[in-house]
Design a protein around this motif. Structure first.
Motif, mmCIF file in Angstrom:
data_model
loop_
_atom_site.group_PDB
_atom_site.id
_atom_site.type_symbol
_atom_site.label_atom_id
_atom_site.label_comp_id
_atom_site.label_asym_id
_atom_site.label_seq_id
_atom_site.Cartn_x
_atom_site.Cartn_y
_atom_site.Cartn_z
ATOM 1 N N HIS A 1 0.831 -1.213 0.000
ATOM 2 C CA HIS A 1 0.000 0.000 0.000
ATOM 3 C C HIS A 1 0.874 1.276 0.000
ATOM 4 O O HIS A 1 0.796 2.116 0.884
ATOM 5 C CB HIS A 1 -0.963 0.006 1.182
ATOM 6 N N ILE A 2 1.705 1.365 -1.032
ATOM 7 C CA ILE A 2 2.588 2.521 -1.189
ATOM 8 C C ILE A 2 1.801 3.617 -1.882
ATOM 9 O O ILE A 2 1.272 3.421 -2.984
ATOM 10 C CB ILE A 2 3.841 2.144 -1.988
ATOM 11 N N GLN A 3 1.713 4.762 -1.249
ATOM 12 C CA GLN A 3 0.938 5.878 -1.783
ATOM 13 C C GLN A 3 1.849 6.814 -2.551
ATOM 14 O O GLN A 3 2.961 7.123 -2.133
ATOM 15 C CB GLN A 3 0.263 6.627 -0.625
ATOM 16 N N LEU A 4 1.389 7.248 -3.724
ATOM 17 C CA LEU A 4 2.131 8.197 -4.543
ATOM 18 C C LEU A 4 1.442 9.555 -4.512
ATOM 19 O O LEU A 4 0.214 9.637 -4.458
ATOM 20 C CB LEU A 4 2.215 7.713 -5.995
ATOM 21 N N GLU A 5 2.253 10.572 -4.590
ATOM 22 C CA GLU A 5 1.728 11.934 -4.618
ATOM 23 C C GLU A 5 0.889 12.137 -5.877
ATOM 24 O O GLU A 5 1.243 11.648 -6.956
ATOM 25 C CB GLU A 5 2.924 12.907 -4.639
ATOM 26 N N HIS A 6 -0.217 12.817 -5.764
ATOM 27 C CA HIS A 6 -1.129 13.160 -6.869
ATOM 28 C C HIS A 6 -1.882 11.956 -7.427
ATOM 29 O O HIS A 6 -2.470 12.039 -8.493
ATOM 30 C CB HIS A 6 -0.390 13.878 -8.002
#
Length: 112
Positions: A57-62
């Motif tokens: 569950h790696i979140q990326l910006e935008h």
């Protein structure tokens, strides 16, 4: 990017560069087959990174922070591979998109 790989940010930029270059290559009939095979290899190579993002569950910006967005990316790789596979066939001026006018494409590159 899986943590086992060195220089993760650089690898992301490198893979993105080659993805853009391959996409442009699909629109140039003399190199579209090679570009398609390169994109297929790239899509397969980056698949572990997409799995890593979904599992951890790696979140990326935008990008929306939703597990569904990350899970949908996984089968979408198959769609991208199928799309690139379509370009591995010989050039067909009637069906293939091109940034080169048909009049400038040598006759030997056209599908018989």
């Amino acid at each position: 990017m899986p943590p086992q790989l060195p220089y993760p940010l650089e690898l992301v930029y490198l893979s993105g560069f080659y993805e853009i270059l391959g996409g442009i290559g699909l629109l140039v009939p003399p190199v579209s087959q090679a570009a398609a095979w390169g994109l297929i290899a790239l899509f397969i190579a980056v698949f572990p990174a997409n799995i890593n993002m979904a599992v951890n569950h790696i979140q990326l910006e935008h990008i929306p922070d939703s597990p569904w967005v990350q899970v949908v990316r996984l089968p979408f790789q198959a769609v991208l591979i199928a799309w690139a596979w379509w370009y591995t066939k010989s050039y067909d001026g009637q069906k293939q998109a091109s940034i080169i006018p048909k009049s400038l494409i040598p006759k030997q590159l056209e599908l018989k």
